[in-house]
Design an enzyme around this catalytic site. Sequence first.
Site, mmCIF file in Angstrom:
data_model
loop_
_atom_site.group_PDB
_atom_site.id
_atom_site.type_symbol
_atom_site.label_atom_id
_atom_site.label_comp_id
_atom_site.label_asym_id
_atom_site.label_seq_id
_atom_site.Cartn_x
_atom_site.Cartn_y
_atom_site.Cartn_z
ATOM 1 N N THR A 68 28.459 -14.259 -17.797
ATOM 2 C CA THR A 68 27.486 -15.337 -18.028
ATOM 3 C C THR A 68 27.285 -15.463 -19.539
ATOM 4 O O THR A 68 26.234 -15.111 -20.067
ATOM 5 C CB THR A 68 26.137 -15.028 -17.331
ATOM 6 O OG1 THR A 68 25.767 -13.674 -17.637
ATOM 7 C CG2 THR A 68 26.219 -15.184 -15.843
ATOM 8 N N LYS A 70 15.538 -8.100 -15.553
ATOM 9 C CA LYS A 70 16.717 -7.818 -16.387
ATOM 10 C C LYS A 70 16.532 -8.359 -17.814
ATOM 11 O O LYS A 70 16.772 -7.662 -18.802
ATOM 12 C CB LYS A 70 17.959 -8.423 -15.726
ATOM 13 C CG LYS A 70 19.231 -8.321 -16.537
ATOM 14 C CD LYS A 70 19.690 -6.894 -16.723
ATOM 15 C CE LYS A 70 20.830 -6.827 -17.715
ATOM 16 N NZ LYS A 70 21.229 -5.475 -18.054
ATOM 17 N N THR A 124 24.012 -11.110 -14.991
ATOM 18 C CA THR A 124 22.704 -11.386 -15.587
ATOM 19 C C THR A 124 22.509 -12.901 -15.625
ATOM 20 O O THR A 124 23.264 -13.603 -16.309
ATOM 21 C CB THR A 124 22.647 -10.801 -17.010
ATOM 22 O OG1 THR A 124 22.920 -9.405 -16.921
ATOM 23 C CG2 THR A 124 21.282 -11.027 -17.647
ATOM 24 N N ARG A 126 32.586 -7.667 -28.336
ATOM 25 C CA ARG A 126 31.874 -8.939 -28.191
ATOM 26 C C ARG A 126 30.582 -8.901 -29.017
ATOM 27 O O ARG A 126 29.770 -8.000 -28.864
ATOM 28 C CB ARG A 126 31.543 -9.195 -26.710
ATOM 29 C CG ARG A 126 32.766 -9.597 -25.906
ATOM 30 C CD ARG A 126 32.434 -9.821 -24.457
ATOM 31 N NE ARG A 126 32.351 -8.578 -23.709
ATOM 32 C CZ ARG A 126 32.160 -8.505 -22.380
ATOM 33 N NH1 ARG A 126 32.021 -9.610 -21.684
ATOM 34 N NH2 ARG A 126 32.105 -7.347 -21.777
ATOM 35 N N GLY A 134 19.995 0.209 -37.930
ATOM 36 C CA GLY A 134 21.439 0.008 -38.109
ATOM 37 C C GLY A 134 21.732 -1.395 -38.591
ATOM 38 O O GLY A 134 20.858 -2.080 -39.133
ATOM 39 N N ASN A 180 16.151 -6.119 -21.338
ATOM 40 C CA ASN A 180 17.088 -6.231 -22.462
ATOM 41 C C ASN A 180 16.402 -6.769 -23.717
ATOM 42 O O ASN A 180 16.640 -6.287 -24.832
ATOM 43 C CB ASN A 180 18.263 -7.131 -22.084
ATOM 44 C CG ASN A 180 19.400 -6.334 -21.469
ATOM 45 O OD1 ASN A 180 19.238 -5.144 -21.207
ATOM 46 N ND2 ASN A 180 20.531 -6.965 -21.237
ATOM 47 N N CYS A 197 25.726 -8.008 -24.223
ATOM 48 C CA CYS A 197 24.482 -8.337 -23.503
ATOM 49 C C CYS A 197 23.329 -8.792 -24.390
ATOM 50 O O CYS A 197 22.844 -9.917 -24.251
ATOM 51 C CB CYS A 197 24.048 -7.137 -22.661
ATOM 52 S SG CYS A 197 25.181 -6.823 -21.311
ATOM 53 N N PHE A 229 22.001 -2.406 -14.970
ATOM 54 C CA PHE A 229 21.444 -1.882 -16.233
ATOM 55 C C PHE A 229 22.382 -0.898 -16.921
ATOM 56 O O PHE A 229 21.980 -0.220 -17.865
ATOM 57 C CB PHE A 229 20.092 -1.213 -15.961
ATOM 58 C CG PHE A 229 19.064 -2.156 -15.411
ATOM 59 C CD1 PHE A 229 18.324 -2.973 -16.258
ATOM 60 C CD2 PHE A 229 18.869 -2.274 -14.042
ATOM 61 C CE1 PHE A 229 17.388 -3.865 -15.746
ATOM 62 C CE2 PHE A 229 17.937 -3.160 -13.526
ATOM 63 C CZ PHE A 229 17.197 -3.959 -14.375
ATOM 64 N N LEU A 230 23.622 -0.776 -16.425
ATOM 65 C CA LEU A 230 24.522 0.219 -17.027
ATOM 66 C C LEU A 230 24.781 -0.099 -18.494
ATOM 67 O O LEU A 230 24.667 -1.251 -18.920
ATOM 68 C CB LEU A 230 25.845 0.297 -16.252
ATOM 69 C CG LEU A 230 26.741 -0.947 -16.160
ATOM 70 C CD1 LEU A 230 27.522 -1.204 -17.427
ATOM 71 C CD2 LEU A 230 27.692 -0.798 -14.985
HETATM 72 N N1 NAD Z 1 28.946 -5.345 -19.891
HETATM 73 C C1 NAD Z 1 27.773 -4.768 -19.713
HETATM 74 O O1 NAD Z 1 27.453 -3.738 -20.305
HETATM 75 C C2 NAD Z 1 26.787 -5.363 -18.744
HETATM 76 C C3 NAD Z 1 25.677 -4.613 -18.337
HETATM 77 C C4 NAD Z 1 24.770 -5.166 -17.443
HETATM 78 C C5 NAD Z 1 24.960 -6.484 -16.989
HETATM 79 N N2 NAD Z 1 26.030 -7.195 -17.427
HETATM 80 C C6 NAD Z 1 26.207 -8.562 -16.899
HETATM 81 O O2 NAD Z 1 27.205 -8.537 -15.885
HETATM 82 C C7 NAD Z 1 27.978 -9.745 -15.912
HETATM 83 C C8 NAD Z 1 29.450 -9.406 -16.103
HETATM 84 O O3 NAD Z 1 29.601 -8.805 -17.374
HETATM 85 P P1 NAD Z 1 30.944 -8.055 -17.790
HETATM 86 O O4 NAD Z 1 30.696 -7.441 -19.110
HETATM 87 O O5 NAD Z 1 31.411 -7.224 -16.662
HETATM 88 O O6 NAD Z 1 31.912 -9.329 -17.943
HETATM 89 P P2 NAD Z 1 33.494 -9.327 -18.123
HETATM 90 O O7 NAD Z 1 33.796 -10.528 -18.931
HETATM 91 O O8 NAD Z 1 33.972 -7.997 -18.569
HETATM 92 O O9 NAD Z 1 34.041 -9.547 -16.634
HETATM 93 C C9 NAD Z 1 33.921 -10.732 -15.909
HETATM 94 C C10 NAD Z 1 35.149 -10.874 -15.025
HETATM 95 O O10 NAD Z 1 34.967 -11.963 -14.118
HETATM 96 C C11 NAD Z 1 36.210 -12.599 -13.940
HETATM 97 N N3 NAD Z 1 35.983 -13.931 -13.359
HETATM 98 C C12 NAD Z 1 35.404 -15.010 -13.952
HETATM 99 N N4 NAD Z 1 35.348 -16.034 -13.080
HETATM 100 C C13 NAD Z 1 35.880 -15.604 -11.923
HETATM 101 C C14 NAD Z 1 36.093 -16.200 -10.650
HETATM 102 N N5 NAD Z 1 35.732 -17.463 -10.391
HETATM 103 N N6 NAD Z 1 36.690 -15.465 -9.688
HETATM 104 C C15 NAD Z 1 37.058 -14.201 -9.926
HETATM 105 N N7 NAD Z 1 36.881 -13.575 -11.114
HETATM 106 C C16 NAD Z 1 36.287 -14.269 -12.089
HETATM 107 C C17 NAD Z 1 36.829 -12.574 -15.314
HETATM 108 O O11 NAD Z 1 38.234 -12.762 -15.272
HETATM 109 C C18 NAD Z 1 36.433 -11.182 -15.794
HETATM 110 O O12 NAD Z 1 37.417 -10.218 -15.480
HETATM 111 C C19 NAD Z 1 27.380 -10.578 -17.041
HETATM 112 O O13 NAD Z 1 26.433 -11.448 -16.515
HETATM 113 C C20 NAD Z 1 26.701 -9.553 -17.926
HETATM 114 O O14 NAD Z 1 25.640 -10.087 -18.655
HETATM 115 C C21 NAD Z 1 26.942 -6.667 -18.268
#
Ligand code: NAD
Length: 440
Positions: free
Chosen positions: A87, A211, A122, A334, A260, A215, A267, A156-157
């Site tokens: 997102t 959430k 999120t 990112r 920092g 954050n 996020c 929340f990881l």
């Molecule tokens: N990364 C973190 O530390 C973290 C922690 C908590 C919450 N989040 C939230 O979790 C969500 C995912 O984050 P992330 O870091 O894992 O993202 P990411 O970009 O690593 O992974 C998202 C995945 O979804 C796939 N995707 C997109 N559209 C798709 C579809 N229509 N069908 C199938 N696959 C599809 C993408 O190819 C990608 O592999 C976000 O909303 C983020 O804010 C992330």
Amino acid sequence: MHKVAIVGTGYVGLVTGASLSDFGLRIICVDNDLKKIENLKKGIIPIYELGLDLIVERNLYYKRLKFTTDIKKAIEQCNVIFICVGTPSATDGSADLNYVEQVARDIGKYMNGYRVVVNKSTVPVGTGQKVKALIEEELKKRSASYVFDVVSNPEFLREGSSVYDFLHPDRVVVGAESQRAIDIMKQVYSVLYLNETPFILTNIETAEMIKYASNAFLAMKITFINEMANLCERVGANVLDVSKAMGRDGRISPKFLHPGPGYGGSCFPKDTLALVNTGRKFGAPITLVEQTVVANDNQKKLMVKKIEDNMGNLDGKKLAILGVSFKPNTDDMRDAPSVTIINELYNKGVKFKVYDPVAMDEAKIIFKHMEEGILYCKDEYEAISESNGVVIITEWNQFRYLDLNRIKDLLTEPYFFDFRNIYRRDTMEEQGFKYIGIGQ
Ligand SMILES: NC(=O)c1ccc[n+]([C@@H]2O[C@H](COP(=O)([O-])OP(=O)(O)OC[C@H]3O[C@@H](n4cnc5c(N)ncnc54)[C@H](O)[C@@H]3O)[C@@H](O)[C@H]2O)c1
């Protein structure tokens, strides 16, 4: 037994899928990135995350974990569907919900019985209801009337320790509207539930808010100590002692009180922007978070100013950059502070020798535009050799015990910018460095 589909196999989806399969559940991880799925089928992990490879390997072996690009089949076969797609920020700062909406539509198109649709991405408040409406719309198009529940289950990881965090959460938040869905969520998370992990059961809107509130609060805490550090520098105080003393206060806690170069990552930057956007949209601006966003952007730029103020004209200078990932133990870049800092320095004519223990491949993609000006090195010392100064941007453990005598010999000028305060100013100055930390 429940069968679970995880749609989106990125940081959150892969960790969720692998960990739930380790609990004994049958999991199908779906992604539309074919290369990613092909690699995962062979046990090749697309991200750096400690311990994840072993869990994936083990559960592939026991056939509890499967990877596919076939979302239709996954939705047909699974009664619980987690949405874990990205997102990112849209141009106006709001959360771009295109990926979530696409998955919701697919669920409506392909479901063939009762489903629990769990939103782990999120998403701003109101998205759960939007997902519900989109599924209903698709069901209507094909004159189907399957029952389903939408649940908000934010994650929340922390990257860098995500497997541990998933298995040892401080709390599991479940926002739901039916007892049936709550019971299924408790069964899916039964291992944690039996371990007495606190479960916070609430409505969907509240879960979505929790959430962002969490954050944004952490981002604000980091920004607070960053601004305190900047003031400490002006008045001859030491922020290290300030944050240590503040942290001893049980009401404050020592976590997220390390000054920092500004927060980054996948996020905090986008989630603070999205919360600001939601606050304005509903006429209840979160002004503290609005100011946090501005102060954090300034903090990144301040790092460049610190270098310029100390070294003078930067044109033609060579800097050793240690660490480019947004934090240690991840290859994720990112919105990393390193990106802003390096780009701004590049515009001032700086050349770079870069080393990061795991994020080098990522850096090569992000800094592709400065091919001539950047050299990727095999270790810290190669990066430092013949540089005019060293800049620590990410506090990887291996940077904490650098051979300072060797560094002194390798540098052409003794500038040492420590943007994570992993060294102490007095000892570094005794060693003959021109040491610049944060708020020391
Ligand atoms: N990364 C973190 O530390 C973290 C922690 C908590 C919450 N989040 C939230 O979790 C969500 C995912 O984050 P992330 O870091 O894992 O993202 P990411 O970009 O690593 O992974 C998202 C995945 O979804 C796939 N995707 C997109 N559209 C798709 C579809 N229509 N069908 C199938 N696959 C599809 C993408 O190819 C990608 O592999 C976000 O909303 C983020 O804010 C992330």
